[in-house]
Design an enzyme around this catalytic site. Structure first.
Site, mmCIF file in Angstrom:
data_model
loop_
_atom_site.group_PDB
_atom_site.id
_atom_site.type_symbol
_atom_site.label_atom_id
_atom_site.label_comp_id
_atom_site.label_asym_id
_atom_site.label_seq_id
_atom_site.Cartn_x
_atom_site.Cartn_y
_atom_site.Cartn_z
ATOM 1 C CG ASN A 54 -0.444 -0.676 2.416
ATOM 2 O OD1 ASN A 54 0.399 -0.124 3.111
ATOM 3 N ND2 ASN A 54 -0.901 -1.895 2.671
ATOM 4 C CB THR B 23 -8.657 -2.489 1.958
ATOM 5 O OG1 THR B 23 -8.302 -3.829 2.294
ATOM 6 C CG2 THR B 23 -10.160 -2.329 2.046
ATOM 7 N N GLY B 24 -8.146 -4.100 -0.896
ATOM 8 C CA GLY B 24 -8.801 -5.141 -1.664
ATOM 9 C C GLY B 24 -9.113 -4.902 -3.121
ATOM 10 C CB SER C 178 -6.083 -3.353 6.716
ATOM 11 O OG SER C 178 -4.921 -3.946 6.152
ATOM 12 C CD GLU C 179 -0.785 -3.036 7.651
ATOM 13 O OE1 GLU C 179 -0.957 -2.458 8.749
ATOM 14 O OE2 GLU C 179 -0.308 -4.167 7.552
ATOM 15 C CG HIS D 268 3.472 -2.054 3.698
ATOM 16 N ND1 HIS D 268 4.514 -2.801 4.180
ATOM 17 C CD2 HIS D 268 2.362 -2.833 3.837
ATOM 18 C CE1 HIS D 268 4.057 -3.973 4.608
ATOM 19 N NE2 HIS D 268 2.754 -4.012 4.396
ATOM 20 C CG HIS E 78 3.957 -8.048 2.097
ATOM 21 N ND1 HIS E 78 2.817 -8.788 2.313
ATOM 22 C CD2 HIS E 78 3.853 -6.995 2.938
ATOM 23 C CE1 HIS E 78 2.063 -8.209 3.227
ATOM 24 N NE2 HIS E 78 2.675 -7.113 3.625
ATOM 25 C CE1 TYR F 138 27.016 4.730 -2.566
ATOM 26 C CE2 TYR F 138 28.565 2.955 -3.019
ATOM 27 C CZ TYR F 138 27.681 3.923 -3.467
ATOM 28 O OH TYR F 138 27.459 4.089 -4.808
ATOM 29 C CG HIS G 119 3.942 -6.957 8.137
ATOM 30 N ND1 HIS G 119 3.051 -6.278 8.953
ATOM 31 C CD2 HIS G 119 3.527 -6.707 6.870
ATOM 32 C CE1 HIS G 119 2.128 -5.688 8.206
ATOM 33 N NE2 HIS G 119 2.395 -5.924 6.938
ATOM 34 C CE1 TYR H 250 25.895 9.263 -6.398
ATOM 35 C CE2 TYR H 250 23.545 8.812 -6.134
ATOM 36 C CZ TYR H 250 24.774 8.482 -6.664
ATOM 37 O OH TYR H 250 24.906 7.382 -7.465
#
Length: 225
Positions: free
Chosen positions: A31, A45-46, A74-75, A94, A96, A115, A157, A210
């Site tokens: 998400n 969601t979903g 949901s997060e 976020h 996984h 680095y 998670h 940079y």
């Protein structure tokens, strides 16, 4: 909906799709949120990413209320709390991603093996202790793990990467996954050597400029186009 808001919603949707194209996410498990107005926009969601429309992106307020019938991720709690706690960060991604999630299962932080870890703001990428997804307890753990950092793992998670823009947060999520992959490749041979705090401090200073072109160079390119 203003043109500015619509553009931000479209960028959020495209970035959700990019997570899967880049191989750092599967399905709708990840998400994204971005600061906007008096609150933030967050993926719903979903709803499969390829079905997302600007109207599906949820506008949330800091008090957890939101507009419309579409439910937010949901997060949403850790998205909200990160953005509230960190005025320097405007977007949260976020995922996984496989290798970073594998390290999170082991409860390992990523040390300064390369680095480029300085892109996350310090000499490590911490792993927040496990809490149930979507809970305030998880949000609290994440905010603590991100202190002085722009990325962290969450035990059993996944990954959080945050930055000034969605694009930079997404790029950081890719960097975290690559660092995790490198670390896991080293571990069968033992704990790898790490850069010192002093060496990372030098990189942090270097990173301030940079990849940035001078204003004169950019103006020259503009005039030539």
């Amino acid at each position: 909906m203003t043109d500015e808001e619509r553009a931000l919603r479209l960028e959020l949707i495209e970035s959700c799709r990019a997570m899967n194209r880049l191989g750092i996410n599967k399905g709708t498990s990840g998400n994204i949120s971005v600061r906007y107005g008096d609150g933030f926009l967050i993926s719903p969601t979903g709803i499969p990413y390829d079905k997302l429309q600007p109207e599906h992106v949820v506008a949330m307020n800091w008090d957890a209320t939101y507009e419309g019938a579409v439910q937010p991720s949901s997060e949403w709690r850790f998205h909200r709390d990160i953005l509230q706690a960190r005025p320097d960060l405007n977007a949260v991604v976020h995922t996984h991603s496989t290798h970073a999630t594998a390290l999170s299962i082991l409860g390992r932080e990523i040390p300064a093996i390369h680095y480029v870890i300085a892109a996350a703001g310090g000499n490590s990428i911490r792993c927040a202790p496990y809490e149930l997804f979507g809970t305030q307890e998880l949000a609290d753990r994440v905010v603590a793990a991100l202190e002085g950092r722009r990325a962290c793992l969450m035990a059993h998670h996944g990954v959080i990467a945050a930055h000034a823009t969605i694009a930079r947060a997404l790029a950081l999520a890719v960097t975290v996954e690559e660092l995790a992959r490198q670390y896991l490749l080293c571990l069968p041979l033992g704990e790898p050597p790490v850069l010192s705090d002093e060496q990372i401090a030098e990189v942090l200073v270097k990173f301030k400029t940079y990849g940035q072109q001078s204003s004169a160079a950019l103006e020259g390119l503009r005039q030539a186009s």
